[in-house]
Scaffold this active site. Structure first.
Site, PDB file in Angstrom:
ATOM      1  N   GLU A 191     -25.883  41.706  25.860  1.00 52.60           N
ATOM      2  CA  GLU A 191     -26.767  40.684  25.286  1.00 52.60           C
ATOM      3  C   GLU A 191     -28.029  41.312  24.680  1.00 52.60           C
ATOM      4  O   GLU A 191     -28.795  41.980  25.375  1.00 52.60           O
ATOM      5  CB  GLU A 191     -27.139  39.679  26.374  1.00 52.60           C
ATOM      6  CG  GLU A 191     -25.931  38.910  26.869  1.00 52.60           C
ATOM      7  CD  GLU A 191     -26.149  38.236  28.200  1.00 52.60           C
ATOM      8  OE1 GLU A 191     -25.536  37.185  28.424  1.00 52.60           O
ATOM      9  OE2 GLU A 191     -26.923  38.757  29.031  1.00 52.60           O
ATOM     10  N   ARG A 251     -29.582  44.570  26.296  1.00 55.06           N
ATOM     11  CA  ARG A 251     -29.241  44.667  27.719  1.00 55.06           C
ATOM     12  C   ARG A 251     -28.330  45.883  27.894  1.00 55.06           C
ATOM     13  O   ARG A 251     -27.307  46.009  27.215  1.00 55.06           O
ATOM     14  CB  ARG A 251     -28.528  43.390  28.162  1.00 55.06           C
ATOM     15  CG  ARG A 251     -27.900  43.439  29.541  1.00 55.06           C
ATOM     16  CD  ARG A 251     -27.341  42.071  29.908  1.00 55.06           C
ATOM     17  NE  ARG A 251     -26.520  42.111  31.107  1.00 55.06           N
ATOM     18  CZ  ARG A 251     -26.143  41.030  31.802  1.00 55.06           C
ATOM     19  NH1 ARG A 251     -26.524  39.830  31.397  1.00 55.06           N
ATOM     20  NH2 ARG A 251     -25.392  41.143  32.876  1.00 55.06           N
ATOM     21  N   ARG A 279     -33.605  39.586  39.519  1.00 48.87           N
ATOM     22  CA  ARG A 279     -34.040  38.628  38.506  1.00 48.87           C
ATOM     23  C   ARG A 279     -35.129  37.701  39.051  1.00 48.87           C
ATOM     24  O   ARG A 279     -34.873  36.600  39.528  1.00 48.87           O
ATOM     25  CB  ARG A 279     -32.839  37.821  38.007  1.00 48.87           C
ATOM     26  CG  ARG A 279     -31.826  38.673  37.249  1.00 48.87           C
ATOM     27  CD  ARG A 279     -30.695  37.824  36.709  1.00 48.87           C
ATOM     28  NE  ARG A 279     -29.704  38.642  36.017  1.00 48.87           N
ATOM     29  CZ  ARG A 279     -28.638  38.159  35.393  1.00 48.87           C
ATOM     30  NH1 ARG A 279     -28.434  36.850  35.369  1.00 48.87           N
ATOM     31  NH2 ARG A 279     -27.787  38.968  34.792  1.00 48.87           N
TER      32      ARG A 279
END
Length: 546
Positions: free
Chosen positions: A399, A415, A479
């Site tokens: 991504e 990414r 995250r």
């Protein structure tokens, strides 16, 4: 003498008891760093942890709002008791036994779960200084409390709140307080999509753009059954805002394939959208991957080499010429851009760009015949009539997002499956050749996640400088800590003073940026408090250097 000795004995006996009675436990306070959602009845503001060994009762908690805070926008301040700690976590420091306000439980994301904490005090229409009277008995061991903030529905999305805990009273005496984390400012937000909205289990993969008319257009996966990736019952959803993100219209569905060719909806999913505004024509484009069949296996592994929908994922577009109100039938561009030997071709989710010369560009990713993923770009020189694909920018990347950093110069921020940091490459020939950027794998840490990158020209922002804005979970492993960062030198450096932490909580971590006006950047992201959270942030709050 006997009487004096007797009195001394009594005093010596009482002295330890008096000293013990004077001891008090310290109140540990953690101020939250998460968005305050305007539509929520409860937002965590402070977490209190009291390890009660001496103290018997928490009497009250005192707060003071900053002078710049518009108190007319605050509905109420509350204090909840969250109970005690479990023995299995003994020796570890937590500030809550559970999530008091669930973000992933459909229909229960707007207020404190009454099963997990008890409302002990509430002050409506608060003044600058607030006293929350509790008188809660403390159980031996760790006791948890938390302070909640409720905004009025009319509060501005640009509002900010600063508040200080000025005192705590236990056993009718001022208690020692240890602040373990402080936040200078609490920023407002809007939960554009919550778990359970419109009967949908989960919303994921945000994209965000500003139309030529100034309308904010947010796109995302509508994941009906659960939060799983394709292949599942997934449609592309869109939310519009015509007032800078303050309010959002009812969700639209620009792309869906239903029960195409008689297969169940869960075998006709379409997802991972990116949105693009053609600055010259005003046309708005959405690109997404449609997966047909695959027996509900994950598309990443079950899409196969080939070109037709029975073998491989299809790359689909829809467009709008009325500012995102209505959308065309899907347009299949797979034949134009896919190599038959590739297993899977799809877009980089988030947003695309319209270059200075009118070229439309989306980020791309494909799984090659060797099963290794590679990032690049897809572009159109004729406003979407035909599309072309670049060479790969870097192997083992997925991504990515693209920005035009100089006329004709594209930066691809990727990414990287190697983990730890973002990969960055540039091209001057629409991706025929790529050059690794000096910041690649060094400047922007990441936990292997999607991120956002936009270029804001000097003429388009109040600072009068060329700016790159970037957002992602600011960590190398996990995250959490969604942060907006700014670079004033074309992405060479990203200084700590030009960063703003928006959400320290944990979430899925995807985000997308757009400029709302010359002063304000908007972000739509997967936060710790809602599936799709929108915030509007002034550039001056991000960029501190002169």
């Amino acid at each position: 003498m006997k009487q004096i000795s007797w009195l001394l004995g009594i005093l010596l006996f009482l002295s330890p008891l008096q000293m013990s009675a004077q001891k008090q436990d310290t109140v540990a306070v953690r101020e939250t760093r998460i968005p305050v959602l305007i539509e929520r009845q409860d937002n965590e503001l402070f977490n209190l942890r009291i390890d009660a060994t001496q103290s018997q009762v928490l009497n009250d908690v005192k707060l003071s709002f900053g002078k710049e805070v518009n108190l007319n926008e605050i509905e109420a301040v509350k204090l909840y008791y969250g109970g005690t700690e479990s023995s299995e976590r003994k020796g570890k420091t937590y500030f809550a036994p559970v999530d008091y306000i669930p973000s992933n439980t459909p229909g229960k994301t707007l207020a404190a779960n009454p099963s997990y904490s008890i409302l002990k005090a509430e002050v409506k229409a608060p003044k600058r200084d607030v006293v929350l009277k509790v008188d809660q008995k403390l159980y031996p061991g760790v006791n948890y409390f938390w302070v909640s903030l409720q905004m009025k529905p009319t509060a501005s999305v640009l509002a900010k709140v600063s508040v200080e805990m000025t005192g705590v009273t236990m056993d009718n005496r001022t208690a020692p307080v240890k602040v373990v984390r402080k936040a200078d400012t609490h920023y407002m937000g809007v939960g554009v999509r919550h778990a359970g909205d419109d009967g949908v289990a989960a919303y994921r993969i945000p994209g965000l753009a500003t139309s030529n008319k100034g309308t904010l257009l947010g796109v995302y996966d509508v994941r009906h059954n659960n939060s799983a990736d394709l292949q599942e019952y997934v449609e592309i959803g869109l939310s519009r805002s015509t007032d800078g993100g303050q309010t959002w219209e009812k969700m639209r569905i620009p792309m869906s394939f239903g029960e195409h060719e008689g297969l169940p909806k869960a075998q006709n999913g379409v997802g991972d959208p990116a949105i693009l505004v053609d600055r010259k024509t005003g046309t708005i484009w959405i690109i997404a991957a449609w997966t047909h069949g695959m027996g509900n296996g994950r598309a990443w592994w079950n899409s196969q080499p080939g070109m037709d929908m029975h073998h491989t994922a299809q790359l689909m577009l829809v467009k709008s010429d009325d500012d995102g109100k209505t959308w065309s039938e899907p347009i299949n561009i797979t034949e134009q851009v896919k190599d038959p030997s590739w297993y899977f071709l799809l877009q980089g989710p988030g947003r695309g760009i319209s270059m200075d010369d009118g070229t439309l560009v989306f980020a791309s990713q494909y799984i090659g015949s060797d099963r290794i993923p590679n990032a690049g770009i897809i572009y159109s020189k004729d406003h979407g009539k035909t599309w072309h694909i670049s060479s790969l920018a870097r192997t083992n990347t997925t991504e990515s997002q693209v920005a035009e950093i100089e006329p004709g110069v594209l930066m691809l921020n990727m990414r990287d499956n190697r983990g730890g940091s973002r990969a960055v490459s540039t091209t001057t020939d629409m991706g025929k050749t790529w050059k690794e950027h000096v910041s690649s794998r060094t400047s922007l840490q990441e936990p292997v996640c999607m991120a956002s990158l936009i270029s804001v020209k000097a003429k388009d922002n109040v600072l009068g400088k060329d700016i790159l804005l970037f957002s992602n979970p600011n960590d190398t492993k996990n995250r959490h800590s969604i942060t907006i960062k700014a670079s004033l030198d074309g992405g060479v450096t990203w200084l700590p003073e030009n960063q703003l932490l928006l959400d320290a909580g944990w979430g899925w971590g995807y985000s997308c940026l757009t400029m709302i006006d010359k002063e304000t950047v908007g972000i739509l992201y997967e936060s710790s408090v809602a599936h799709m959270t929108f915030q509007a942030i002034k550039l001056k709050d991000i960029i501190k250097t002169k």
